[in-house]
Design an enzyme around this catalytic site. Sequence first.
Site, PDB file in Angstrom:
ATOM      1  N   ARG A  48      74.218  54.171  99.504  1.00 32.33           N
ATOM      2  CA  ARG A  48      75.598  53.696  99.566  1.00 32.33           C
ATOM      3  C   ARG A  48      75.706  52.469 100.468  1.00 32.33           C
ATOM      4  O   ARG A  48      76.489  51.557 100.226  1.00 32.33           O
ATOM      5  CB  ARG A  48      76.517  54.810 100.095  1.00 32.33           C
ATOM      6  CG  ARG A  48      76.805  55.890  99.092  1.00 32.33           C
ATOM      7  CD  ARG A  48      77.601  57.021  99.733  1.00 32.33           C
ATOM      8  NE  ARG A  48      76.780  57.871 100.592  1.00 32.33           N
ATOM      9  CZ  ARG A  48      77.245  58.883 101.314  1.00 32.33           C
ATOM     10  NH1 ARG A  48      78.533  59.158 101.310  1.00 32.33           N
ATOM     11  NH2 ARG A  48      76.439  59.621 102.037  1.00 32.33           N
ATOM     12  N   CYS A  80      74.129  54.999 105.785  1.00 37.48           N
ATOM     13  CA  CYS A  80      74.861  56.093 105.155  1.00 37.48           C
ATOM     14  C   CYS A  80      74.072  57.371 105.340  1.00 37.48           C
ATOM     15  O   CYS A  80      73.862  57.813 106.463  1.00 37.48           O
ATOM     16  CB  CYS A  80      75.165  55.786 103.696  1.00 37.48           C
ATOM     17  SG  CYS A  80      73.733  55.445 102.678  1.00 37.48           S
TER      18      CYS A  80
END
Lengths: 153, 306
Positions: B257, B252
């Site tokens: 994430r 990410c």
Amino acid sequence: MSTNTLPAALAEIVDDFQALSEPERLQLLLEFSRGLPDLPERLLGHPELLEQVVECQSPLFLTIEQERRDDGGALGYRLFFKAPPEAPTTRGFAGVLHEGLDGLTAAEILSVPDDMPELLGLTRAITPLRMRGMTAMLGRIKRKVAAADRLHS
Amino acid sequence: MSYPVEQNEKFAKYAHPERLASTEWLAAALEGGALNDGKLVVVESDEDVLLYETGHIPGAVKIDWHTDLNDEVTRDYVDGPAFAALAAAKGISRDSTVVIYGDKSNWWAAYALWVFTLFGHEDVRLLDGGRDKWIAEGRELTTDIPQPAPGEYPVVERNDAPIRAFKEDVLAHLGKPLIDVRSPEEYTGQRTHMPAYPEEGALRGGHIPTAASIPWARAAAEDGSYRTREELEALYLGEAGLQEGDEVVAYCRIGERSSHTWFALKYLLGFQNVRNYDGSWTEWGNAVRVPIVKGAERGSVPALAH
């Protein structure tokens, strides 16, 4: 940087933070997050009147309003913030700025050094990344006050 | 001795149901006094460093991704001695069952779980749905900060290779599947940071060639819990085109994430070899002469100049 260039209320808050240990400073910031006043009724239904500070990690919206002081003298600026309860760090700093700057004149607000947030002694506990949103919040207030002040001088 | 694993219909379909705990299960375990002897430790890990202080699951300790898990100087995670000290201070022993939860669909909780896994902590689970689901269900919160008896945690060296990819690993991996979990705007290169998030300084926008775009939050349902196995298969096998036995790298912007996606691929769908590239776009988007694709197309692997 010393606190003697800061408006009195903000200088007092900075002194309070500096007198504490790091965990206590976080606790104090949490208290400021709880003390941040809600938006007044007339702004609640009008998100378009608020500006988002995108540098903040969590959604933070703010606006300013001019107000003639009670003594009929200089124009003061009222500060309004909106941040969700799930963002206590962002709310806490908004609370500091509200208590320290609400109602002051443009000259007083613009005299606050841009790196004032660093005086709170939170950088290590909160991390530089998260401090950036705080600095951006102050910068946004100063820009808005400067722009409004130019219109009225 | 680890704590008994939860059995339920949703989890049973996942490849590794032992990596999840439901809010019902945790509430019942707390009720039964599970936290009293340090066998079960509940950890909250949030994006906001003060959120835990506003109220947390009774008995839960806090671990902050930034101040506790990242090294203060080098861009890296803490080392063995620092992790052992952290764990012990939180009342975690090497054989404790650790249940981690947090805000935003467990985004940061999954990141903390991934770091625990770098240190080979055997029994670490995610609370399905995290903080938001617990609160939405009206379950108990407290502002009391527990003072756990110190755990016994040995100094264990991190074993990065199985689940962590570095830039060189990603270059060598090109041609095999990559999952980009950022927003579509970041994927196409329109922007280099999350909408409404601070600009963290990447000089180039776009994605790693051939990476499939599956934003991380698509793996989460409205209540913050993971989607069912069927839904996850539609997403990663169907849309992204992964096949059984694939080696996968997820990335990410800074690797948080993608920890959430890493967890889904590894433990819920059962891919054996999934690595999280934590350097992610803040490294790749600044690195000199690495290939980048702009726009919505995945692109193809370029012939690299060596």
